[in-house]
Design a protein around this motif. Structure first.
Motif, PDB file in Angstrom:
ATOM      1  N   ILE A 177      -7.301  -9.672   0.476  1.00  0.00           N
ATOM      2  CA  ILE A 177      -5.809 -10.079   0.019  1.00  0.00           C
ATOM      3  C   ILE A 177      -5.122 -10.956   1.267  1.00  0.00           C
ATOM      4  CG2 ILE A 177      -3.682  -8.951  -0.052  1.00  0.00           C
ATOM      5  CD1 ILE A 177      -5.437  -7.874  -1.939  1.00  0.00           C
ATOM      6  N   ALA A 178      -5.108 -12.190   0.973  1.00  0.00           N
ATOM      7  CA  ALA A 178      -4.605 -12.962   1.944  1.00  0.00           C
ATOM      8  C   ALA A 178      -2.683 -12.983   2.141  1.00  0.00           C
ATOM      9  CB  ALA A 178      -5.001 -14.603   1.502  1.00  0.00           C
ATOM     10  N   LEU A 179      -2.658 -12.433   3.336  1.00  0.00           N
ATOM     11  CA  LEU A 179      -1.050 -12.441   3.682  1.00  0.00           C
ATOM     12  C   LEU A 179      -0.803 -13.794   4.074  1.00  0.00           C
ATOM     13  CD1 LEU A 179       1.631 -10.940   3.792  1.00  0.00           C
ATOM     14  CD2 LEU A 179       0.632 -10.038   5.879  1.00  0.00           C
ATOM     15  N   ILE A 180      -0.006 -14.573   3.609  1.00  0.00           N
ATOM     16  CA  ILE A 180       0.319 -15.967   3.995  1.00  0.00           C
ATOM     17  C   ILE A 180       1.709 -16.019   5.121  1.00  0.00           C
ATOM     18  CG2 ILE A 180       1.040 -18.585   3.208  1.00  0.00           C
ATOM     19  CD1 ILE A 180      -0.302 -17.766   0.568  1.00  0.00           C
ATOM     20  N   TYR A 181       1.245 -16.513   6.267  1.00  0.00           N
ATOM     21  CA  TYR A 181       2.263 -16.781   7.258  1.00  0.00           C
ATOM     22  C   TYR A 181       2.998 -15.542   7.568  1.00  0.00           C
ATOM     23  CZ  TYR A 181       0.664 -21.553   5.964  1.00  0.00           C
ATOM     24  OH  TYR A 181      -0.101 -22.987   5.636  1.00  0.00           O
ATOM     25  N   PRO A 182       2.719 -14.498   7.872  1.00  0.00           N
ATOM     26  CA  PRO A 182       3.502 -13.325   8.109  1.00  0.00           C
ATOM     27  C   PRO A 182       4.482 -13.326   9.192  1.00  0.00           C
ATOM     28  CG  PRO A 182       1.111 -12.642   8.824  1.00  0.00           C
ATOM     29  CD  PRO A 182       1.328 -14.070   8.182  1.00  0.00           C
ATOM     30  N   ALA A 183       4.213 -14.235  10.337  1.00  0.00           N
ATOM     31  CA  ALA A 183       5.205 -14.480  11.255  1.00  0.00           C
ATOM     32  C   ALA A 183       6.386 -15.444  10.891  1.00  0.00           C
ATOM     33  CB  ALA A 183       4.396 -14.773  12.448  1.00  0.00           C
ATOM     34  N   VAL A 184       6.224 -16.071   9.641  1.00  0.00           N
ATOM     35  CA  VAL A 184       7.299 -17.186   9.277  1.00  0.00           C
ATOM     36  C   VAL A 184       7.790 -16.604   7.944  1.00  0.00           C
ATOM     37  CG1 VAL A 184       7.457 -19.382   8.650  1.00  0.00           C
ATOM     38  CG2 VAL A 184       5.947 -18.873  10.506  1.00  0.00           C
ATOM     39  N   LEU A 185       7.095 -16.095   7.324  1.00  0.00           N
ATOM     40  CA  LEU A 185       7.552 -15.686   5.831  1.00  0.00           C
ATOM     41  C   LEU A 185       7.308 -14.308   5.907  1.00  0.00           C
ATOM     42  CD1 LEU A 185       6.279 -18.269   3.427  1.00  0.00           C
ATOM     43  CD2 LEU A 185       8.315 -17.974   4.143  1.00  0.00           C
ATOM     44  N   GLY A 186       8.005 -13.464   6.869  1.00  0.00           N
ATOM     45  CA  GLY A 186       7.814 -12.011   6.663  1.00  0.00           C
ATOM     46  C   GLY A 186       9.231 -11.284   7.180  1.00  0.00           C
ATOM     47  N   THR A 187      10.165 -11.996   7.024  1.00  0.00           N
ATOM     48  CA  THR A 187      11.527 -11.349   7.691  1.00  0.00           C
ATOM     49  C   THR A 187      11.941 -10.102   7.125  1.00  0.00           C
ATOM     50  OG1 THR A 187      11.916 -13.788   8.033  1.00  0.00           O
ATOM     51  CG2 THR A 187      13.698 -12.163   8.072  1.00  0.00           C
ATOM     52  N   TYR A 188      11.769  -9.747   5.755  1.00  0.00           N
ATOM     53  CA  TYR A 188      12.244  -8.892   5.215  1.00  0.00           C
ATOM     54  C   TYR A 188      11.344  -7.542   4.754  1.00  0.00           C
ATOM     55  CZ  TYR A 188      16.027 -11.845   4.556  1.00  0.00           C
ATOM     56  OH  TYR A 188      17.180 -12.894   4.776  1.00  0.00           O
ATOM     57  N   GLY A 189      10.310  -7.500   5.637  1.00  0.00           N
ATOM     58  CA  GLY A 189       9.399  -6.412   5.560  1.00  0.00           C
ATOM     59  C   GLY A 189       8.276  -6.753   4.514  1.00  0.00           C
ATOM     60  N   ASP A 190       8.346  -8.080   3.883  1.00  0.00           N
ATOM     61  CA  ASP A 190       7.374  -8.352   2.889  1.00  0.00           C
ATOM     62  C   ASP A 190       6.064  -8.116   3.095  1.00  0.00           C
ATOM     63  OD1 ASP A 190       9.528  -8.881   1.008  1.00  0.00           O
ATOM     64  OD2 ASP A 190       9.746 -10.699   1.880  1.00  0.00           O
ATOM     65  N   GLY A 191       5.570  -8.188   4.306  1.00  0.00           N
ATOM     66  CA  GLY A 191       4.235  -7.882   4.628  1.00  0.00           C
ATOM     67  C   GLY A 191       3.646  -6.749   4.342  1.00  0.00           C
ATOM     68  N   GLY A 192       4.521  -5.857   3.930  1.00  0.00           N
ATOM     69  CA  GLY A 192       4.160  -4.584   3.417  1.00  0.00           C
ATOM     70  C   GLY A 192       3.498  -4.572   2.046  1.00  0.00           C
ATOM     71  N   ASN A 193       3.819  -5.580   1.231  1.00  0.00           N
ATOM     72  CA  ASN A 193       3.002  -6.092   0.007  1.00  0.00           C
ATOM     73  C   ASN A 193       1.495  -5.981   0.096  1.00  0.00           C
ATOM     74  OD1 ASN A 193       5.407  -5.980  -1.681  1.00  0.00           O
ATOM     75  ND2 ASN A 193       6.022  -7.930  -1.046  1.00  0.00           N
ATOM     76  N   ALA A 194       1.185  -6.671   1.128  1.00  0.00           N
ATOM     77  CA  ALA A 194      -0.108  -6.995   1.377  1.00  0.00           C
ATOM     78  C   ALA A 194      -1.031  -5.568   1.786  1.00  0.00           C
ATOM     79  CB  ALA A 194      -0.485  -7.998   2.726  1.00  0.00           C
ATOM     80  N   LEU A 195      -0.243  -4.815   2.609  1.00  0.00           N
ATOM     81  CA  LEU A 195      -0.691  -3.363   3.129  1.00  0.00           C
ATOM     82  C   LEU A 195      -0.682  -2.296   1.766  1.00  0.00           C
ATOM     83  CD1 LEU A 195      -1.208  -1.205   5.097  1.00  0.00           C
ATOM     84  CD2 LEU A 195       1.261  -0.776   5.244  1.00  0.00           C
ATOM     85  N   VAL A 196       0.216  -2.607   1.028  1.00  0.00           N
ATOM     86  CA  VAL A 196       0.287  -1.914  -0.184  1.00  0.00           C
ATOM     87  C   VAL A 196      -0.940  -1.971  -1.394  1.00  0.00           C
ATOM     88  CG1 VAL A 196       1.344  -1.339  -2.637  1.00  0.00           C
ATOM     89  CG2 VAL A 196       2.667  -1.301  -0.268  1.00  0.00           C
ATOM     90  N   LEU A 197      -1.317  -3.206  -1.283  1.00  0.00           N
ATOM     91  CA  LEU A 197      -2.318  -3.772  -2.296  1.00  0.00           C
ATOM     92  C   LEU A 197      -3.625  -3.446  -1.523  1.00  0.00           C
ATOM     93  CD1 LEU A 197      -1.138  -7.524  -2.932  1.00  0.00           C
ATOM     94  CD2 LEU A 197      -1.232  -5.504  -4.870  1.00  0.00           C
ATOM     95  N   THR A 198      -4.002  -3.616  -0.480  1.00  0.00           N
ATOM     96  CA  THR A 198      -5.198  -3.079   0.210  1.00  0.00           C
ATOM     97  C   THR A 198      -5.139  -1.507   0.182  1.00  0.00           C
ATOM     98  OG1 THR A 198      -4.817  -5.073   1.879  1.00  0.00           O
ATOM     99  CG2 THR A 198      -6.387  -3.338   2.456  1.00  0.00           C
ATOM    100  N   GLU A 199      -4.172  -0.906   0.607  1.00  0.00           N
ATOM    101  CA  GLU A 199      -4.461   0.584   0.493  1.00  0.00           C
ATOM    102  C   GLU A 199      -4.546   1.137  -0.767  1.00  0.00           C
ATOM    103  OE1 GLU A 199      -4.528   2.785   3.209  1.00  0.00           O
ATOM    104  OE2 GLU A 199      -4.875   0.787   4.339  1.00  0.00           O
TER     105      GLU A 199
END
Lengths: 260, 408
Positions: A10-32
């Motif tokens: 699961i490629a999480l694209i630019y989490p430090a730049v495109l991750g202001t609203y907790g959306d990095g959680g989407n990658a965690l959810v998919l992986t888990e």
């Protein structure tokens, strides 16, 4: 497809730049959700100075501020994400991530900026105030009600090649035609934060199904409870008519309001 | 006429505050200040006139740094301050009209109001701690806050900016101010500063240094927080033995010592005064509940939660995670997914607060064993049944826990 040799990536694209609203959680959810089913999976965080992996199984983009959005689109214009979409890899994009997949969006200054052109849509500005609050839709792809929180000033117009992801029951969404998000080929986009895939496990499994086929059921007790709570909250707010009441601080005027 | 109006406005505000206290509706700070300001919109300016102030602002550490600076400046005389967290113009007006005598003051200010308070109060010093994502339903963009700070700090009459040079947003806000004092106070949370605030390009980090192609880079610090020490501009290190936990508070102490230095308070005297402070309006409070030691930690946003999780001691203590999403907290708890709750693996957690279901879902994906308990007191009892407890709570949930522990 049950016996894959390599882990699902699961490629999480630019989490430090495109991750202001907790959306990095989407990658965690998919992986888990794959791991819970005994399927080997890993999240690959791709930072802004790194090339996009050509062979990831699924790509995830989140929301971000105006300047971050412009920077992200300049880096993604190298064609790697386009190639991934063309080979049918699912791409899930939220908010600013949604806007940059379109034909164009507005910069913070109000100038029109070219997007990646992967989804047939353009984004300008909502006429009223920024859309901030719970967003509830009925999905058009058979995954039921979608719940989340929106926070954007952009208004997105879908072209004929893009279908909406959901019909808005409460909130704003795209701000046109009463719909939210977009579906075009293997690309799925929305204004829902929450993160969207944590609050909507059926949507997460829909995306995973595009990669690994049929999935065994898992226990989603926490998500089910949270969904019931949010559905009830939207209903209560509607009944008491306080839904659009907001004590929102607004910055002093500048050349234009934020778009993302 | 104007002073008569101010006197009347002050009297009305203080009456309203008194009524509010008598009727048990609150401590009256906000309502009193609101009435005073409504009757005389210049009330804050008038209340501040002729006095000598430091303002403290930033996403995290306002109350602690204000308390530190009050302690430091109290070594040279009395200090008026807005204790109690009322950091909007209404609260500031109330604090200053309540004490019209004291000459020197330290005021903490909610970030978006810093420019208007600078205009009204004309402080000698503005202490700028950090800027990161918080209450995005209200503020939308962090960079925009830095921008309005920057506009306010560029005037020739702007206050001395005591600014954290480890935070690129704060640095950009202060770098064109007339006489900045740079403090390396630390920044553990980098996720809002990977894009250069000045040019929108990539911000490159190299150890503690950071820079951007446009020329914006970390200034050479005048003061530094390093390990357990604060190093002043003379290069002299002062070991700091704070009662408050965490490296973040050594950074806050360095900021306060640098600010007190503008009033020529020696760093050693400042730091000694700060060392004795063991809790700040309930934050870090150590107490007992159901026969077990309990500590209260306030965390309001991802940066604060990440700091708080590192303060949880390594020994086995159960953790209560309490989260609300009222207006003062931010209505959207999506930020829970920016917080590394995975650090709690191997402990038992109790999820509570009005958004306990969001917490439960986050803990499930973090692989943390948890139970969910709606009632805050019941949640604390449940955790205390297993031994010592660390309570991590966001803003309004924290206020609830202050009442829970004081009610026993």
């Amino acid at each position: 497809m049950a016996s894959r040799g390599d882990p699902v990536r699961i490629a999480l694209i630019y989490p430090a730049v495109l991750g202001t609203y907790g959306d990095g959680g989407n990658a965690l959810v998919l992986t888990e959700r794959l791991r819970w089913r005994g399927i080997d999976a890993e999240t690959v965080a791709v930072e802004i100075d790194q090339p996009l992996p050509a062979q990831a199984d699924l790509y995830v983009l989140g929301g971000g501020e105006d300047s971050a959005q412009t920077l992200a689109v300049s880096r993604l214009s190298d064609g790697a994400l386009k190639a991934a979409a063309e080979r049918g890899a699912p791409v899930f994009a939220v908010c600013a991530g949604f806007q940059i997949l379109g034909e164009s969006f507005l910069e913070g200054t109000g100038a029109v900026h070219a997007g990646l052109g992967l989804i047939d849509c353009t984004t300008d500005r909502l006429e009223g105030p920024r859309a901030v609050g719970e967003l509830l839709t009925n999905s058009t792809i058979g995954v039921g009600a979608l719940t989340g929180y929106e926070n954007h000033g952009g208004r997105t117009n879908l072209g004929p090649s893009a279908e909406p992801l959901g019909v808005v029951r409460d909130g704003v969404g795209n701000g046109t035609l009463g719909v939210d998000g977009a579906v075009q080929g293997s690309l799925v986009a929305t204004y829902l934060h929450g993160p969207a895939l944590a609050r909507n496990p059926t949507l997460a499994d829909h995306l995973l199904g595009m990669v690994v086929g049929t999935l065994a059921p898992v226990d989603d007790a926490e998500a089910d409870e949270l969904r019931q709570e949010r559905f009830a909250a939207v209903q209560t707010a509607r009944r008491t008519g306080r839904w659009r009441w907001r004590r929102q601080w607004r910055p002093p005027a500048r050349s234009g309001p934020p778009t993302s | 006429m104007t002073s008569a109006r101010y006197a009347l406005a002050r009297a009305a505000g203080s009456t309203a505050a008194g009524l509010s206290r008598l009727t048990g509706r609150g401590d009256g700070t906000t309502v009193g200040g609101r009435i005073t300001l409504a009757m005389d919109p210049q009330a804050l300016e008038r209340a501040a006139a002729g006095r000598d102030f430091a303002l403290v602002s930033g996403t995290n550490g306002k109350s602690t740094t204000r308390t530190f600076l009050v302690a430091a400046l109290s070594t040279i005389g009395p200090v008026v301050s807005n204790a109690g967290g009322a950091n909007l113009p209404t609260g500031l007006t109330a604090a200053l009209t309540r004490d019209p005598q004291t000459q020197r003051g330290v005021l903490e200010v909610d970030e978006p109001f810093l420019p208007s308070v600078i205009t009204a109060v004309r402080p000698r010093v503005a202490v700028l701690l950090n800027l990161s994502r918080d209450q995005l339903d209200r503020y939308a963009e962090v960079r925009r806050l830095a921008e309005i700070w920057r506009d306010a700090l560029q005037a020739p009459t702007a206050p001395v900016a005591v600014a954290n040079c480890d935070d690129p947003l704060v640095t950009w806000a202060a770098i064109d101010s007339p006489t900045p004092i740079w403090v390396a106070a630390g920044q553990r949370w980098h996720d809002d500063t990977s894009v250069c605030p000045a040019c929108g390009g990539v911000l490159v980090r190299d150890g503690e240094d950071w820079s951007s192609d446009c020329g914006l880079r970390r200034p050479t610090p005048d003061w530094r927080a390093e390990g357990g020490a604060v190093i002043g501009p003379d290069g002299k290190g002062h070991a700091v033995e704070l009662a408050l936990p965490g490296q973040v508070n050594v950074g806050n102490a360095a900021m306060a010592a640098a600010a007190a230095g503008v009033w020529l308070v020696p760093a050693a005297a400042s730091l000694t005064a700060m060392a004795a402070i063991s809790s700040v309006e309930g934050r870090y409070l150590r107490t007992e509940y159901a026969g077990q030691p309990v500590r209260l930690l306030l965390a309001k946003n991802p940066a604060g939660w990440t700091e708080a999780l590192t303060m949880v001691p390594p020994e086995q203590a159960d953790v209560v995670v309490a989260v609300n999403a009222r207006a003062a907290d931010g209505r959207d708890p999506s930020w829970l997914w920016d917080v590394p709750f995975e650090l709690l693996r191997g402990r038992r957690a109790v999820a509570t607060g009005e958004r306990s279901r969001d917490v439960a879902l986050r803990l499930r994906y973090a692989g943390v064993e948890y139970t969910r308990v709606d009632n805050p007191a019941a949640a604390l009892r449940k955790a205390a049944a297993g031994g010592p407890v660390e309570v991590l709570a966001n803003y309004t949930a924290f206020q609830t826990y202050r009442r829970v522990v004081s009610d026993g």
